[in-house]
Design a protein around this motif. Structure first.
Motif: not given
Length: 550
Positions: A75-101
């Motif tokens: 209901d607030e100014s960023h009302a459409e943010d509820w539609r979005f989330t972050l992608k999370v993958v298994n770190p063992s399957l990724s070389s990314s430095g991010s904790i989310f893979g």
């Protein structure tokens, strides 16, 4: 877990669970259940499972839980943010430095969920990855043994301990994506490969267990201001700047003139500032100040850093601590909002404004003097935005531009926090216009010379609050007498392409004022003049602290 279809005695005085309307289950019972009980209840039978996924009714319910658990309000100014989330993958399957893979610059780091339930599940997965629940439970057990009141605090604040603050994580992901995109584009930079060098200083993300000491060293209220810190440093925990190689690579930019050099980098530690380091003017509870940015040109001890940017872990307020002398807010409050504004997102606002300036080229990369050499740096002197072509300015402006006989001068200043010696550092950029500049261009015959050389300067520095004007006359500019030609200049016998620029300082402290004047040039050169001297105007520009301090 399974539930009987009827509850109570054998006479059926209590209605069957199956007879309870789905809306009553969703909106009267479920909002009081934690996520573990929700999944258990959802798995009891088809009737209950169907209630959790019954078209619009269940969609509204999961939106309610997104607000309850992750503070995503539809209901607030960023009302459409509820539609979005972050992608999370298994770190063992990724070389990314991010904790989310997934690397922050990856297009897939932010994903759009099909339903509110999918979004809720996605944020639950983000929370599990960030908080690493086994470590959380171990720390909780240890804390229970130390503090008898902790159990009550944990129950009342369970959401905040184990679930992320989703709006801040979305903003942090977008910020880092924009930063990496800017580094890759690196357009119109005077320093080749600067963006690549900047990315090499960034350190991989860090989950909650790496910062657990910031959470448990006090009451639950103590850490409420750290939500923005957790979000930002989950993707990249700051910079390691090798001073012997790249001394001016601070992501937040800087300036350099007359020995006053600064390059602010993001902190990669999130250290709590030791008690006794900050001045008394900073208020009580020094140990609640968490380092998020530092002047990379410091020598490495707390007392030797010219500037530290610190977050108050109780409120989220971001402040600038200057050379053990004073403290200034990193963000001045908006006049219309007044001083009692929520500052929990100060860090994110500070970062978002900076990347906006980089993208619009209100701040940009250029070569600056540093310790008898010239190095690349993000400079904080205001520039004309990318989508606003430079025009001749009138009146006092943040950036001034004047053209005199085909000589262009663009000038602006940056505030030096709490410095009576330097006051404001200003940058002046001088060049001869070329045919690419269109109608403003004057040919050599029109302006009366092929080249011209700077001889002297006259400045008028006005302190608006005091109502005084200080006038300065001198030869050349900081000992230089550039000889301009179309497309470049000569200085001390060396020939350069591009714009001649120099930085200097006003000296003295003032709240706000203005700077203007003119420079005297000679057609031809000082050694071989081709006509009488003429004045090149420097349009008036502000001497004023901007809302955001870097």
């Amino acid at each position: 877990m399974s539930l009987p279809e009827t509850c109570g005695n054998n006479d059926g005085e209590v209605p069957s669970l199956l007879s309870i309307p789905p809306s009553a289950i969703l909106f009267s019972i479920c909002p009081y259940l934690d996520r573990f009980d929700l999944f258990s209840l959802r798995a009891t039978c088809r009737h209950i499972h169907g209630a959790f996924h019954k078209e619009q009714e269940s969609e509204d319910f999961w939106k309610l839980l997104l607000k309850r658990d992750f503070c995503l309000d539809s209901d607030e100014s960023h009302a459409e943010d509820w539609r979005f989330t972050l992608k999370v993958v298994n770190p063992s399957l990724s070389s990314s430095g991010s904790i989310f893979g997934v690397d922050p610059w990856n297009d897939d780091i932010i994903v759009e969920a099909r339903t509110a339930f999918d979004s809720w599940k996605g944020w639950l997965q983000v929370s599990l990855r960030f908080y690493q629940n086994k470590e959380v439970l171990a720390i909780c057990s240890e804390r229970r043994a130390e503090d008898p009141k902790f159990e009550q605090q944990l129950q009342s604040e369970d959401r905040r301990h184990c679930l992320v603050f989703a709006p801040f994580f979305l903003r942090a992901a977008r910020f880092w994506k924009r930063i990496f995109n800017w580094c890759d584009v690196d357009e119109a930079s005077a320093v080749p490969n600067f963006g690549r060098a900047m990315k090499s200083t960034l350190v991989g993300g860090e989950n909650w267990t790496g910062r657990s000491h910031l959470l448990w060293n006090g009451t639950c209220q103590y850490k409420c201001g750290l939500d923005a810190c957790y979000a930002v440093f989950a993707f990249n925990r700051g910079q390691r700047v090798p001073l012997h190689l790249t001394p001016m690579l601070g992501l937040m930019g800087g300036y350099s003139a007359y020995g006053c050099s600064s390059s602010v980098a993001l902190s990669f530690k999130g250290d709590v500032i030791p008690e006794g380091v900050l001045p008394d003017t900073f208020g009580s509870g020094h140990a609640t100040k968490v380092l998020v940015g530092f002047d990379a040109l410091g020598t490495g001890t707390w007392s030797d850093f010219p500037r530290l940017f610190v977050v108050d872990s109780r409120t989220g307020a971001l402040d600038c601590f200057v050379s053990q002398q004073s403290v200034e807010p990193a963000i001045l409050p908006d006049n219309e909002l007044g001083p009692e504004v929520d500052r929990s997102d100060d860090l994110l606002r500070w970062l978002e404004e900076h990347v906006r300036r980089l993208e619009t080229r209100e701040a940009w990369v250029e070569k600056v003097p540093f310790r008898n050499t010239v190095v690349g740096s993000i400079t904080l002197y205001p520039q004309f935005p990318r989508d606003s072509p430079p025009v001749i300015t009138e009146g006092i402006q943040p950036v001034s531009r004047a053209v005199s006989r085909g000589v262009e001068v663009i000038a602006s200043s940056v505030y030096v926090p709490s410095s009576r010696r330097f006051g404001y550092i200003y940058s002046v950029r001088i060049r001869l216009l070329t045919p690419q500049d269109g109608d403003e261009y004057l040919s050599a015959s029109q302006r009366g010379f092929e080249t011209c050389q700077l001889v002297s300067r006259h400045w008028r520095i006005t302190d608006s609050a005091a109502g005084t004007t200080h006038e300065v006359d001198g030869e050349g500019v900081i000992g230089m007498y550039p000889l301009l030609h179309e497309g470049g200049y000569e200085e001390s016998g060396d020939r350069y392409d591009g714009v001649f620029q120099y930085q200097s300082c006003t000296g003295g402290a003032m709240e706000h004022g203005s700077f203007a004047g003119h420079m005297k040039f000679v057609p031809g050169s000082v050694e071989a003049p081709k006509g009488p001297h003429f004045n090149v105007e420097v349009g008036p520009f502000e001497l004023k602290r901007r809302q955001f301090l870097y």
